[in-house]
Design a protein around this motif. Structure first.
Motif, PDB file in Angstrom:
ATOM      1  N   CYS A  56      31.951  63.247  31.027  1.00  0.00           N
ATOM      2  CA  CYS A  56      31.294  62.012  31.481  1.00  0.00           C
ATOM      3  C   CYS A  56      30.478  62.222  32.748  1.00  0.00           C
ATOM      4  O   CYS A  56      30.916  62.872  33.684  1.00  0.00           O
ATOM      5  N   SER A  57      29.295  61.588  32.774  1.00  0.00           N
ATOM      6  CA  SER A  57      28.503  61.449  34.003  1.00  0.00           C
ATOM      7  C   SER A  57      29.041  60.267  34.794  1.00  0.00           C
ATOM      8  O   SER A  57      29.897  59.532  34.313  1.00  0.00           O
ATOM      9  N   ALA A  58      28.453  60.075  35.958  1.00  0.00           N
ATOM     10  CA  ALA A  58      28.770  58.880  36.743  1.00  0.00           C
ATOM     11  C   ALA A  58      28.137  57.663  36.070  1.00  0.00           C
ATOM     12  O   ALA A  58      27.161  57.778  35.344  1.00  0.00           O
ATOM     13  N   MET A  59      28.699  56.471  36.322  1.00  0.00           N
ATOM     14  CA  MET A  59      28.135  55.233  35.761  1.00  0.00           C
ATOM     15  C   MET A  59      26.744  54.972  36.329  1.00  0.00           C
ATOM     16  O   MET A  59      26.565  55.028  37.553  1.00  0.00           O
ATOM     17  N   GLY A  60      25.808  54.620  35.451  1.00  0.00           N
ATOM     18  CA  GLY A  60      24.486  54.163  35.890  1.00  0.00           C
ATOM     19  C   GLY A  60      23.887  55.032  36.990  1.00  0.00           C
ATOM     20  O   GLY A  60      23.814  56.254  36.855  1.00  0.00           O
ATOM     21  N   ASP A  61      23.494  54.375  38.081  1.00  0.00           N
ATOM     22  CA  ASP A  61      22.867  55.137  39.169  1.00  0.00           C
ATOM     23  C   ASP A  61      23.832  55.375  40.335  1.00  0.00           C
ATOM     24  O   ASP A  61      23.415  55.479  41.493  1.00  0.00           O
ATOM     25  N   THR A  62      25.114  55.482  40.028  1.00  0.00           N
ATOM     26  CA  THR A  62      26.105  55.673  41.093  1.00  0.00           C
ATOM     27  C   THR A  62      25.781  56.884  41.969  1.00  0.00           C
ATOM     28  O   THR A  62      25.941  56.836  43.191  1.00  0.00           O
ATOM     29  N   THR A  63      25.333  57.971  41.335  1.00  0.00           N
ATOM     30  CA  THR A  63      25.072  59.180  42.131  1.00  0.00           C
ATOM     31  C   THR A  63      23.969  58.914  43.159  1.00  0.00           C
ATOM     32  O   THR A  63      24.073  59.344  44.313  1.00  0.00           O
ATOM     33  N   ASP A  64      22.930  58.178  42.742  1.00  0.00           N
ATOM     34  CA  ASP A  64      21.867  57.831  43.700  1.00  0.00           C
ATOM     35  C   ASP A  64      22.436  56.976  44.835  1.00  0.00           C
ATOM     36  O   ASP A  64      22.082  57.155  46.005  1.00  0.00           O
TER      37      ASP A  64
END
Ligand code: ASP
Ligand code: MG
Length: 464
Positions: A40-48
């Motif tokens: 899994c990636s992070a949800m939506g733009d959480t990383t930004d």
């Protein structure tokens, strides 16, 4: 023995609690006919958002940094409420979300006090996105009765060097650990659910695999387990023949080769990291791009072979993020100029996208990522122009590079002439041309204002 596949879900696919539930449903369905490792990636733009919190902390702005963390906490608790039905599991995931975001808040407040965020701390901050999202996916799966096991990248066996920001997995150690840990869980009939993007050094210091690194997590796991397929679940139907915002007739590519995908990745296609493709290519693992929101669509397959029916060229891509430098030195002879220019690039660690040299060796043009233009100009002025006591340096920042990509170009005469006839028919001037020795790619540079029209003209000439 059931086939093992690795399924990776991107941020948009996990963008809300409802979407996470849909993803859990896809996984439960998929498990009927195969074994799965989920990444899994992070949800939506959480990383930004996390990067914004890190930037605020670096400026000493703890108020902004903690506000971002609280917003992240709230968003994840909400998603948890929507995605995890079983009350007991939900409480467990909520406790996880709360304790991790509290920890994150401490990290950003300390960093704000110090007014310093090192690359190492930045990776630590970034790592919370995948930890939170993956735990919620885990909870949603548990609620549906799937025997899921939550693993952070390091627990899954991904050990890297300490190049924070874009760390390199240590092979073969990583492969061996993944086989033991992830493979061990599969052998017990469990479903490993792994955080993408994050890993750790041998000492357990958290690292990341660079932006978009969750895809790489997936191919590393597939490589280590000798899986046959990796599915990258995303929010589009697949790799496209052009950017649909620019070319309305762009279409989804059914099948492309690893080498075509690498060329496309250079031009930013699907945000794919080039190194994501390498483990897959080495072991012949098929990569399928699938649309979470349109699971009926076949998507794109990246594999050994390509779709010949699509013709000689597959895609026409472009990037505005370049500049072109031309060094002219009439006084110089015999390749000295190019050697000097390339030596400067090497010293600065800059990899040019394109290089072209006149036959007389009296001028050389290079295309670079735009953000390194000033750095390279200073280096060339000092070490080439000044030192050789002559020559001229021309800098063009208002250019864009176009790449025409396809295996079929090999041995098909006339491709280049069709490309440039199409561009010329629009009255567009080509500033520079390069053809890769792999013959998979013809690239050229035009003024930025002409790039969209040039792309449309070439796409129309070859594809649709
Ligand atoms: N969440 C990380 C990013 O946004 C990694 C990924 O999505 O693959 O770059
Ligand atoms: Mg992401």
């Amino acid at each position: 023995m059931r086939e093992v596949q690795v399924w990776k879900f991107g941020g948009t696919s996990l963008g809300s609690g409802e979407r996470i539930r849909r993803v859990a449903g896809l996984i439960a369905e998929g498990l009927r006919s195969r074994d799965l490792v989920v990444v899994c990636s992070a949800m939506g733009d959480t990383t930004d958002q996390l990067m914004a919190a890190a930037d605020a902390a670096a400026k000493g702005d703890s108020q902004t940094a903690t506000a971002v963390v609280r917003a992240i906490q709230e968003e994840h608790l909400k998603a948890c409420g929507e995605a995890v039905e079983d009350a007991q599991v939900r409480r467990e995931v909520e406790r996880f979300v709360i304790s991790r975001t509290e920890e994150l808040e401490k990290v950003v407040t300390s960093a704000s006090l110090l007014k310093e965020v090192t690359e190492r701390t930045r990776d630590l901050i970034a790592s919370f996105g995948e930890r939170l999202s993956t735990r919620i996916v885990w909870g949603a799966l548990r609620s549906m009765g799937v025997d899921a096991v939550y693993l952070e990248g390091f627990e899954a066996g991904i050990v890297t060097d300490d190049s924070f920001g874009s760390a390199n997995p240590l092979m073969p150690l990583t492969a061996q650990l993944i086989r033991e840990r992830v493979g061990g869980l599969l052998a017990q009939g469990k479903v490993p659910v792994v955080t993408g993007y994050i890993a750790a050094t041998r000492d357990g210091i958290i690292t990341t695999l660079g932006r978009g690194g969750s895809d790489y997590t997936a191919t590393l796991i597939a490589y280590s387990l000798d899986a046959k397929e990796v599915w990258l679940w995303t929010d589009v139907d697949g790799m496209m023949s052009a950017d649909p915002r620019v070319v309305s007739t762009a279409r989804v590519l059914r099948r492309i080769s690893y080498d075509e995908a690498v060329e496309m990745a250079y031009f930013g296609a699907k945000g794919l990291q080039i190194r994501t493709l390498l483990p897959a290519k080495e072991k012949g693992i098929l990569i399928r791009i699938r649309n979470t929101f349109n699971p009926e669509s076949e998507g794109t397959i990246i594999g050994d072979s390509t779709d010949r029916e699509m013709g000689v060229t597959k895609a026409v891509l472009f990037t505005r993020n370049v500049s072109m430098l031309t060094v002219k030195g009439d006084v110089l002879r015999g390749g000295v100029l190019s050697a000097r220019v390339l030596a400067v690039l090497e010293r600065l660690g800059v990899v040019p996208l394109m290089i072209s040299q006149s036959v007389s060796s009296s001028s050389i043009s290079i295309v670079l990522p735009r953000q390194v233009t000033d750095l390279v100009v200073r280096g060339l002025e000092r070490d080439v122009i000044t030192e050789l006591g002559g020559g001229e340096l021309e800098v063009e920042r208002d250019v864009a590079a176009v790449a025409v990509i396809g295996e079929g170009m090999k041995g098909t005469p006339g491709v280049a002439s069709r490309v440039f006839t199409a561009v010329a028919s629009k009255g567009i001037n080509v500033r520079m041309i390069a053809q890769g020795s792999s013959e998979l790619n013809i690239s050229f540079v035009v003024k930025e204002r002409d790039v969209e029209e040039a792309v449309r003209a070439v796409h129309a000439a070859f594809i649709a």
